[in-house]
Design an enzyme around this catalytic site. Structure first.
Site, mmCIF file in Angstrom:
data_model
loop_
_atom_site.group_PDB
_atom_site.id
_atom_site.type_symbol
_atom_site.label_atom_id
_atom_site.label_comp_id
_atom_site.label_asym_id
_atom_site.label_seq_id
_atom_site.Cartn_x
_atom_site.Cartn_y
_atom_site.Cartn_z
ATOM 1 C CG HIS A 133 -2.170 -0.777 1.080
ATOM 2 N ND1 HIS A 133 -3.153 -0.461 0.172
ATOM 3 C CD2 HIS A 133 -2.596 -1.888 1.736
ATOM 4 C CE1 HIS A 133 -4.149 -1.337 0.278
ATOM 5 N NE2 HIS A 133 -3.830 -2.221 1.211
ATOM 6 C CG ASP A 140 -7.281 -3.189 1.008
ATOM 7 O OD1 ASP A 140 -6.574 -4.124 0.586
ATOM 8 O OD2 ASP A 140 -6.972 -2.501 2.001
ATOM 9 C CD GLU A 197 -5.644 -8.748 4.635
ATOM 10 O OE1 GLU A 197 -5.485 -7.958 3.662
ATOM 11 O OE2 GLU A 197 -5.165 -8.542 5.760
ATOM 12 C CG HIS A 200 -4.306 -6.940 0.104
ATOM 13 N ND1 HIS A 200 -4.035 -5.753 0.746
ATOM 14 C CD2 HIS A 200 -3.169 -7.274 -0.562
ATOM 15 C CE1 HIS A 200 -2.786 -5.388 0.479
ATOM 16 N NE2 HIS A 200 -2.249 -6.299 -0.312
#
Length: 219
Positions: A133, A140, A197, A200
């Site tokens: 990020h 996301d 996740e 992501h």
């Protein structure tokens, strides 16, 4: 001779002034146009496509931190990430869906702020190393249908449990199908998934870009 050449000298001087001034303007314009945008330049996704939905969680207190850490809700990414994301979204749109954005590029100062609130590497990347990020190569996301409703993904965004894993078996057939659709198109558009996740995704070509602290101005 002096009186004959005087008007000519004055006229020549005026021409030089105008000519030199014109050249200055041209140079200034060239200097302004010399700023080039390359694949690693940070850009605002909204300037490249209006086809995304947004719910920028960290610009609110509706997140696992229970704290607003962004001053305003903008999605900045490196240009190559934007290009790949727009391509993926076009493919989703062909199937009646759109990408909804939860988080994009995160300046290192924001990562430090998040780490100060939750100093646990299971939930927040340690700013000493930085995350994708912080490199402008991670997003996301989820999918919404033609009415703007989020499709079922089994858990909420930022749910930190095994149920959020791509490989978790005890979810409905609909959830499995939605996660698979998201993963299939994103990975075939140049992204890697993150096993624990479902939301992501990292741009493969952005993994080794430098950690950045570039910030945007809030309007």
């Amino acid at each position: 001779m002096t009186s004959y050449f005087k008007p000519f000298i004055i006229l020549s001087s005026l021409f030089c002034i105008v000519s030199c001034k014109s050249q200055t303007i041209i140079v200034d314009t060239q200097e302004k146009n010399s700023v080039t945008i390359n694949d690693t330049t940070f850009v605002n996704l909204k300037e490249y496509s209006q086809d995304f939905e947004y719910d920028m969680k960290y610009a609110t207190d509706d997140n696992f931190l229970k704290s607003k850490v962004y001053d305003c809700a903008e999605c900045f990414l490196r240009l190559k990430t934007v290009t790949a994301l727009v391509e993926a979204n076009l493919r989703f749109m062909e199937k009646g869906y759109k990408i909804k954005i939860f988080d994009c590029y995160r300046p290192l100062d924001i990562q430090k702020k998040m780490w100060k609130i939750v100093s646990n590497p299971e939930y927040v990347a340690n700013p000493a190393k930085g995350s994708i990020h912080n490199r402008g190569g991670a997003v996301d996301i989820t999918l919404v249908d033609s009415n703007g409703n989020e499709v079922p993904m089994g858990t909420d965004f930022d749910f930190f449990g095994i149920e959020a894993s791509h490989n978790y078996p005890n979810v409905s057939a609909e959830v499995k199908q939605n996660r698979l659709l998201l993963k299939t198109i994103m990975t075939s558009s140049g992204f890697n998934s993150f096993d624990s996740e479902w939301w992501h995704y990292n741009l493969k070509s952005g993994l080794y870009d430098k950690v950045s602290n570039v910030k945007w101005k809030c309007k």
